[in-house]
Design a protein around this motif. Structure first.
Motif, PDB file in Angstrom:
ATOM      1  N   GLY A  48      17.604  -9.040  89.132  1.00 56.71           N
ATOM      2  CA  GLY A  48      17.475  -7.975  90.110  1.00 56.71           C
ATOM      3  C   GLY A  48      16.536  -8.235  91.299  1.00 56.71           C
ATOM      4  N   LEU A  49      16.209  -9.392  91.299  1.00 55.13           N
ATOM      5  CA  LEU A  49      15.057  -9.826  92.391  1.00 55.13           C
ATOM      6  C   LEU A  49      15.740 -10.589  93.309  1.00 55.13           C
ATOM      7  N   LYS A  50      15.557 -10.533  94.636  1.00 51.55           N
ATOM      8  CA  LYS A  50      16.001 -11.618  95.350  1.00 51.55           C
ATOM      9  C   LYS A  50      15.548 -12.920  95.157  1.00 51.55           C
ATOM     10  N   CYS A  51      16.529 -13.861  95.182  1.00 51.95           N
ATOM     11  CA  CYS A  51      16.363 -15.383  95.062  1.00 51.95           C
ATOM     12  C   CYS A  51      16.158 -15.927  96.068  1.00 51.95           C
ATOM     13  N   PHE A  52      15.340 -16.775  96.349  1.00 54.59           N
ATOM     14  CA  PHE A  52      14.865 -17.642  97.585  1.00 54.59           C
ATOM     15  C   PHE A  52      15.662 -19.149  97.232  1.00 54.59           C
ATOM     16  N   LYS A  53      16.145 -19.535  98.175  1.00 55.86           N
ATOM     17  CA  LYS A  53      17.003 -20.724  97.965  1.00 55.86           C
ATOM     18  C   LYS A  53      15.741 -22.025  97.889  1.00 55.86           C
ATOM     19  N   ASN A  54      14.807 -21.819  98.555  1.00 53.50           N
ATOM     20  CA  ASN A  54      14.062 -23.144  98.412  1.00 53.50           C
ATOM     21  C   ASN A  54      12.557 -22.964  99.148  1.00 53.50           C
ATOM     22  N   LEU A  55      11.664 -23.676  98.995  1.00 56.21           N
ATOM     23  CA  LEU A  55      10.167 -23.378  98.933  1.00 56.21           C
ATOM     24  C   LEU A  55       9.865 -23.024 100.430  1.00 56.21           C
ATOM     25  N   GLU A  56      10.701 -23.581 101.216  1.00 54.29           N
ATOM     26  CA  GLU A  56      10.540 -23.066 102.836  1.00 54.29           C
ATOM     27  C   GLU A  56      10.607 -21.643 102.921  1.00 54.29           C
ATOM     28  N   GLU A  57      11.824 -20.806 102.173  1.00 51.61           N
ATOM     29  CA  GLU A  57      11.858 -19.641 102.206  1.00 51.61           C
ATOM     30  C   GLU A  57      10.869 -18.653 101.834  1.00 51.61           C
ATOM     31  N   LEU A  58       9.846 -19.228 100.872  1.00 53.02           N
ATOM     32  CA  LEU A  58       8.914 -18.304 100.173  1.00 53.02           C
ATOM     33  C   LEU A  58       8.049 -17.765 101.243  1.00 53.02           C
ATOM     34  N   PRO A  59       7.286 -16.644 100.865  1.00 51.78           N
ATOM     35  CA  PRO A  59       6.360 -16.028 101.596  1.00 51.78           C
ATOM     36  C   PRO A  59       5.325 -17.132 101.500  1.00 51.78           C
ATOM     37  N   LYS A  60       4.459 -17.069 102.423  1.00 53.57           N
ATOM     38  CA  LYS A  60       3.064 -18.136 102.563  1.00 53.57           C
ATOM     39  C   LYS A  60       2.019 -17.420 101.661  1.00 53.57           C
ATOM     40  N   ASP A  61       1.990 -16.265 101.392  1.00 49.35           N
ATOM     41  CA  ASP A  61       0.953 -15.682 100.428  1.00 49.35           C
ATOM     42  C   ASP A  61       1.300 -15.647  98.922  1.00 49.35           C
ATOM     43  N   ILE A  62       2.251 -16.643  98.602  1.00 50.06           N
ATOM     44  CA  ILE A  62       2.481 -16.901  96.946  1.00 50.06           C
ATOM     45  C   ILE A  62       1.269 -17.366  96.576  1.00 50.06           C
ATOM     46  N   GLU A  63       0.593 -17.140  95.508  1.00 49.01           N
ATOM     47  CA  GLU A  63      -0.704 -17.568  94.800  1.00 49.01           C
ATOM     48  C   GLU A  63      -0.415 -18.681  93.774  1.00 49.01           C
ATOM     49  N   LEU A  64       0.571 -18.654  93.297  1.00 52.21           N
ATOM     50  CA  LEU A  64       0.792 -19.645  92.257  1.00 52.21           C
ATOM     51  C   LEU A  64       2.365 -20.242  92.209  1.00 52.21           C
ATOM     52  N   LEU A  65       2.704 -21.464  92.197  1.00 50.69           N
ATOM     53  CA  LEU A  65       3.932 -21.768  91.873  1.00 50.69           C
ATOM     54  C   LEU A  65       4.298 -22.257  90.427  1.00 50.69           C
ATOM     55  N   VAL A  66       5.170 -21.767  89.987  1.00 51.70           N
ATOM     56  CA  VAL A  66       5.494 -22.350  88.498  1.00 51.70           C
ATOM     57  C   VAL A  66       6.581 -23.093  88.322  1.00 51.70           C
ATOM     58  N   PHE A  67       6.730 -24.395  87.984  1.00 54.37           N
ATOM     59  CA  PHE A  67       7.636 -25.131  87.893  1.00 54.37           C
ATOM     60  C   PHE A  67       8.367 -25.396  86.525  1.00 54.37           C
ATOM     61  N   VAL A  68       9.809 -25.029  86.833  1.00 53.65           N
ATOM     62  CA  VAL A  68      10.438 -24.970  85.146  1.00 53.65           C
ATOM     63  C   VAL A  68      11.792 -25.965  85.837  1.00 53.65           C
ATOM     64  N   LEU A  69      11.256 -27.346  86.410  1.00 52.12           N
ATOM     65  CA  LEU A  69      12.120 -28.194  86.844  1.00 52.12           C
ATOM     66  C   LEU A  69      12.121 -29.257  86.033  1.00 52.12           C
ATOM     67  N   PRO A  70      13.371 -30.364  85.837  1.00 52.01           N
ATOM     68  CA  PRO A  70      13.215 -31.444  85.161  1.00 52.01           C
ATOM     69  C   PRO A  70      12.095 -32.433  86.097  1.00 52.01           C
TER      70      PRO A  70
END
Length: 123
Positions: A48-70
């Motif tokens: 139910g949340l808007k999904c961003f295609k890449n890091l560049e699209e994220l709002p700049k005020d995001i406080e923490l990035l959680v990586f769940v990638l290989p």
């Protein structure tokens, strides 16, 4: 780093598949009151949340990035994140690597590697 100190959290590698940790983490953090920003180039909406295609699209005020990638995808995304000005990064178990950690140490980033954010936000 205590993830409970942040409200706006992006999940890099979010997934529509409810069996995958990229989805479980999105649901878990939302249930605890965090503002969650899923990132996945193949999805428009996750839980139910808007999904961003890449890091560049994220709002700049995001406080923490959680990586769940290989880890083989994580280094490139980590480099992008720091270049975009994100300085707090969290690597779920299995998402980190020695190369990523070495890069982070050499680039003055605040990070956690190998701890599960769902556990660390549970108490």
């Amino acid at each position: 780093m205590d993830p409970r100190n942040y409200r706006k959290i992006a999940v890099i590698g979010a997934s529509k598949n409810r069996e995958k940790y990229g989805n479980k983490i999105v649901r878990d953090l939302r249930s605890k009151g965090f503002e969650v920003y899923p990132v996945n180039p193949k999805s428009d909406i996750i839980e139910g949340l808007k999904c961003f295609k890449n890091l560049e699209e994220l709002p700049k005020d995001i406080e923490l990035l959680v990586f769940v990638l290989p880890p083989d995808q994580g280094l490139e995304e980590t480099q992008k994140a720091l270049n975009l000005g994100f300085k707090r990064l969290w690597f779920q178990p299995g998402a980190g690597s020695k190369d990523i950690e070495s890069f982070l140490k050499n680039n003055d980033a605040e990070y956690s590697m190998g701890k599960c954010i769902m556990i660390e936000t549970s108490f």
